[in-house]
Design a protein around this motif. Structure first.
Motif, short mmCIF file in Angstrom:
data_model
loop_
_atom_site.label_atom_id
_atom_site.label_comp_id
_atom_site.label_asym_id
_atom_site.label_seq_id
_atom_site.Cartn_x
_atom_site.Cartn_y
_atom_site.Cartn_z
N GLY A 53 0.78 -1.23 0.00
CA GLY A 53 0.00 0.00 0.00
C GLY A 53 0.81 1.27 0.00
O GLY A 53 0.28 2.36 -0.25
N LYS A 54 2.11 1.18 0.28
CA LYS A 54 2.96 2.37 0.27
C LYS A 54 3.24 2.80 -1.17
O LYS A 54 3.27 1.97 -2.08
CB LYS A 54 4.29 2.10 0.98
CG LYS A 54 4.18 1.93 2.48
CD LYS A 54 5.56 1.75 3.11
CE LYS A 54 5.45 1.59 4.62
NZ LYS A 54 6.79 1.41 5.25
N PRO A 55 3.47 4.10 -1.40
CA PRO A 55 3.84 4.53 -2.75
C PRO A 55 5.16 3.88 -3.15
O PRO A 55 6.11 3.84 -2.37
CB PRO A 55 3.97 6.05 -2.62
CG PRO A 55 4.10 6.33 -1.17
CD PRO A 55 3.37 5.23 -0.47
N THR A 56 5.21 3.36 -4.36
CA THR A 56 6.41 2.69 -4.84
C THR A 56 6.75 3.20 -6.24
O THR A 56 6.05 4.05 -6.79
CB THR A 56 6.20 1.16 -4.85
OG1 THR A 56 7.46 0.51 -5.13
CG2 THR A 56 5.18 0.74 -5.89
N GLY A 57 7.85 2.70 -6.78
CA GLY A 57 8.27 3.17 -8.09
C GLY A 57 8.89 4.56 -8.05
O GLY A 57 8.97 5.24 -9.07
N ALA A 58 9.36 4.98 -6.86
CA ALA A 58 9.93 6.33 -6.72
C ALA A 58 11.20 6.50 -7.56
O ALA A 58 11.61 7.62 -7.81
CB ALA A 58 10.24 6.61 -5.25
N GLY A 59 11.77 5.40 -8.01
CA GLY A 59 12.94 5.49 -8.88
C GLY A 59 12.67 6.31 -10.13
O GLY A 59 13.58 6.92 -10.69
N VAL A 60 11.40 6.33 -10.57
CA VAL A 60 11.07 7.11 -11.77
C VAL A 60 11.35 8.59 -11.55
O VAL A 60 11.71 9.31 -12.50
CB VAL A 60 9.59 6.89 -12.18
CG1 VAL A 60 8.65 7.56 -11.18
CG2 VAL A 60 9.33 7.42 -13.58
N VAL A 61 11.25 9.04 -10.31
CA VAL A 61 11.51 10.45 -9.99
C VAL A 61 13.00 10.72 -9.92
O VAL A 61 13.54 11.56 -10.64
CB VAL A 61 10.83 10.85 -8.66
CG1 VAL A 61 11.15 12.31 -8.31
CG2 VAL A 61 9.32 10.64 -8.73
N TRP A 62 13.70 9.98 -9.04
CA TRP A 62 15.10 10.36 -8.80
C TRP A 62 16.06 9.86 -9.87
O TRP A 62 17.12 10.47 -10.06
CB TRP A 62 15.57 9.98 -7.40
CG TRP A 62 15.26 8.61 -6.90
CD1 TRP A 62 14.21 8.23 -6.13
CD2 TRP A 62 16.06 7.43 -7.08
NE1 TRP A 62 14.29 6.90 -5.83
CE2 TRP A 62 15.42 6.39 -6.39
CE3 TRP A 62 17.25 7.17 -7.75
CZ2 TRP A 62 15.93 5.09 -6.36
CZ3 TRP A 62 17.78 5.90 -7.72
CH2 TRP A 62 17.11 4.86 -7.04
#
Length: 356
Positions: free
Chosen positions: A65-74
């Motif tokens: 349920g946590k936001p994931t895929g944050a690699g797309v940002v950084w």
């Protein structure tokens, strides 16, 4: 970009020459990456996909349920800042593009309602690994005075000439393995990113202080990389954005990097190791990652294709084994794995560069 702008402005404004200092560029790239990601990442939480949970993973419910895929940002921030701070040639531009594509394949899987599946992801990893290996082979041949690719190894004084096809084969295997072991290690808050941060700082220091320094490289009998400092700027730029992400990913995490982050990180670490000219350097930078994630991949491979069972009493990734079987907390896993990686890095870097 700034490097070339500094060269043009120096004629009319003397202090602009600082923009051609690799030390200044490293500092600017590192701090810019950290502050931009640290400040901006929370604003993307609602736009990111949410974690589906990992089957059989220890404490997977905590991440679900946590936001994931944050690699797309950084990773995107890393690419943009590299275009600004790093003196680039077409090969480095191609490497940045392929790194971004590796991130994109992971992000599309993160955002998909159903997982893409192991074989599909493995094939995409293989295609991108082959592609970047060809680019690296061309880059190294163009950079060498005699147009050859050379490896250097511990315990050997002289460098070894490597055929381009063999280089591509070795590079493909190493980068593919780096991608997948780094991905497997991403299961405890802060663990994968912290271990990769050690790898990046180690590689950045090696490229800047040893491989990029002609006198030191000659003294240590290793190849001198003319634009080694440029690689150091790019490596520290990635370290900066990773620090910005890690600020929000520290236990208990608010956001996860997903496959978008872990695959891009493993991809870039493998690239830097191959550029260094010593494939075994991966053990100095990522030995814990390889053991933690790689042994699980080997266990599954042998069981699935050869019906051979190994390590039957050990859970993989190894961090799950210590959490379930030994009761380690996420913080204990992170700190103990980090300590082991630092000890191994110091020992292996010393062996690789001094015992020759």
């Amino acid at each position: 970009m700034l490097y070339y702008i500094g060269g043009l402005l120096t004629q009319v404004f003397g202090p602009a020459r600082l923009l051609q200092s690799y030390t200044i560029l490293i500092v600017l790239a590192l701090y810019s990456g950290f502050f931009i990601v640290w400040k901006s990442l929370p604003s993307f939480y609602l736009r990111l996909p949410h974690d589906r949970g990992r089957e059989f993973a220890e404490a997977a419910a905590a991440a679900k349920g946590k936001p994931t895929g944050a690699g797309v940002v950084w990773v995107s921030v890393f690419v943009i800042l590299s275009l600004i701070f790093v003196p680039l040639d077409w090969e480095k531009c191609a490497i940045l593009a392929l790194t971004w594509l590796m991130m994109l394949t992971g992000y599309l899987d993160d955002s998909s309602k159903t997982s893409w599946g192991e074989y599909r992801k493995a094939l995409l990893d293989l295609i991108l690994s082959v592609g970047v290996s060809v680019v690296l082979a061309v880059y190294l041949m163009n950079s060498a005075p005699d147009g050859t690719i050379r490896f250097w190894f511990p315990f050997f004084t002289h460098q070894i000439v490597v055929a381009p096809w063999l280089f591509v084969a070795i590079s493909t295997v190493l980068i593919w393995a780096s991608v997948n072991t780094t991905n497997c290690t991403d299961g405890v808050d802060g663990l994968s990113s912290t271990l990769v941060l050690v790898s990046l700082i180690t590689l950045g220091s090696i490229f800047y202080f040893i491989l990029g320094h002609k006198a030191i490289a000659e003294y240590l009998l290793v190849p001198h990389i003319v634009d080694g400092a440029s690689w150091a700027v790019m490596i520290f730029c990635l370290a900066g954005v990773l620090m910005g992400y890690l600020w929000h990913n520290a236990f208990p995490s608010h956001v996860l990097m997903g496959d978008a982050g872990s695959r891009a990180l493993g991809f870039f670490i493998g690239i830097c190791v191959m550029v260094s000219g010593n494939p075994f350097l991966i053990f100095a930078t990522s030995s814990i990652i390889f053991v933690n994630g790689g042994m699980g991949l080997l266990k599954v491979f042998l069981k699935r294709f050869f019906h051979i069972s190994i390590f039957t009493k050990i859970r993989f990734p190894l961090h799950d084994h210590f959490r379930k079987n030994h009761g380690w907390s996420p913080t204990q896993v992170l700190l103990k794995f980090l300590i082991l990686q630092i000890l191994l890095t110091v020992a292996l870097v010393g062996i690789f560069f001094k015992i020759r």
